[in-house]
Design an enzyme around this catalytic site. Sequence first.
Site, short mmCIF file in Angstrom:
data_model
loop_
_atom_site.label_atom_id
_atom_site.label_comp_id
_atom_site.label_asym_id
_atom_site.label_seq_id
_atom_site.Cartn_x
_atom_site.Cartn_y
_atom_site.Cartn_z
N THR A 1 0.88 -0.98 -0.11
CA THR A 1 0.09 -0.10 0.13
C THR A 1 0.92 1.18 0.01
O THR A 1 1.48 1.51 0.88
CB THR A 1 -0.99 -0.03 1.27
OG1 THR A 1 -1.88 -1.37 1.43
CG2 THR A 1 -1.78 1.22 1.15
N LYS B 1 -7.90 1.60 -2.74
CA LYS B 1 -7.60 0.91 -1.36
C LYS B 1 -7.62 2.12 -0.21
O LYS B 1 -8.07 1.88 0.70
CB LYS B 1 -6.06 0.23 -1.49
CG LYS B 1 -5.36 0.18 -0.30
CD LYS B 1 -5.78 -1.12 0.41
CE LYS B 1 -4.91 -1.27 1.59
NZ LYS B 1 -5.47 -2.43 2.46
#
Length: 305
Positions: A99, A174
């Site tokens: 991420t 995300k």
Amino acid sequence: MTRSTRIAFIGLGNMGAPMALNLHRAGFSVTAFDLSTEALARVRSEGVATTDTVRAAVDGAGIVISMLPNSRHVESLFLGTEGLLTQLPQGALIIDCSTIAPASARRVADAARERGIDMIDAPVSGGTAGAAAGTLTFIVGGSEAALAKGRPALDAMGKNIFHMGESGAGQVAKLCNNMALGVIMAVTGEALALGVSQGLDPARLSQMIAVSTGRSWATEVCNPWPGVLDNAPSSRGYSGGFGNDLMLKDLGLAVDAAMSAGATVPLGELARNLYSLNQRAGRGGLDFSSVIQLFTAEIASGKGT
Ligand code: NAD
């Protein structure tokens, strides 16, 4: 891509190790690398081939999967005169599952494209349990063709793939999910603490919310009040879940992305500050649901339920 395509897997932490293992068990030829010798030993004991240098891991690989802490790690792995982009052949595919900032993902993808290398950003949802069970959700940005090349490998590690758009779109999506999650968890903690302060039972209150309009994953699966749900991190001292510091990182990335786009995320900003306060209170390594302790003296003193 076939199962004989060599996969280099870089980053064997809480998420990367079980993901690499699932690829190995599915019959892919995996060569793994991590800076930590303990991490290497762990996957090697399960039969995964490992190397002492990242360059050796990538040698002859058609696909490189990275699962690293943040943008800085991913950019320094691939970019610059020492970066892996200088080593990979044309037609190779990079799947970055970390991420990271959407802008970072686009920077690496652009540099890769200039060398005839494909890249997709494929951050995951599902946590360490999903990584171990092979049930992750991949949230993908990049071209259809690049995703098609990577799909067999993703299928071996997860059960859902959402293609969100071009490079960086997976990271944006995300961050949107995690910003919503961070806000919902914080307000769930606040609501439960309010109820208890007024004499309500936290388990009964949670059962009511779980079938009412305030319901969410934070109440039903990861309830922040200790003892309400046996399997929630809160019931085992807030261990083994999604770390407060990872949530803090993701909220920081969301706020940065919003600023760069001129968008406003007032609740995301507020939540970022709450998880930062929770970190300062010494709970950075605990599950993010420990943010409830900002609102409850009772839990902090061990009188949870
Ligand atoms: P982690 O800290 O457990 O693992 C990271 C690994 O990367 C470590 O083993 C470290 O030694 C290794 N590493 C760092 N730099 C390296 C380099 N240059 N070369 C090789 N190895 C290197 O982190 P994690 O929990 O596995 O998370 C990885 C990513 O997944 C993060 O971006 C995180 O935000 C994201 N994520 C984590 C979870 C979770 O529940 N843990 C859930 C979803 C997404």
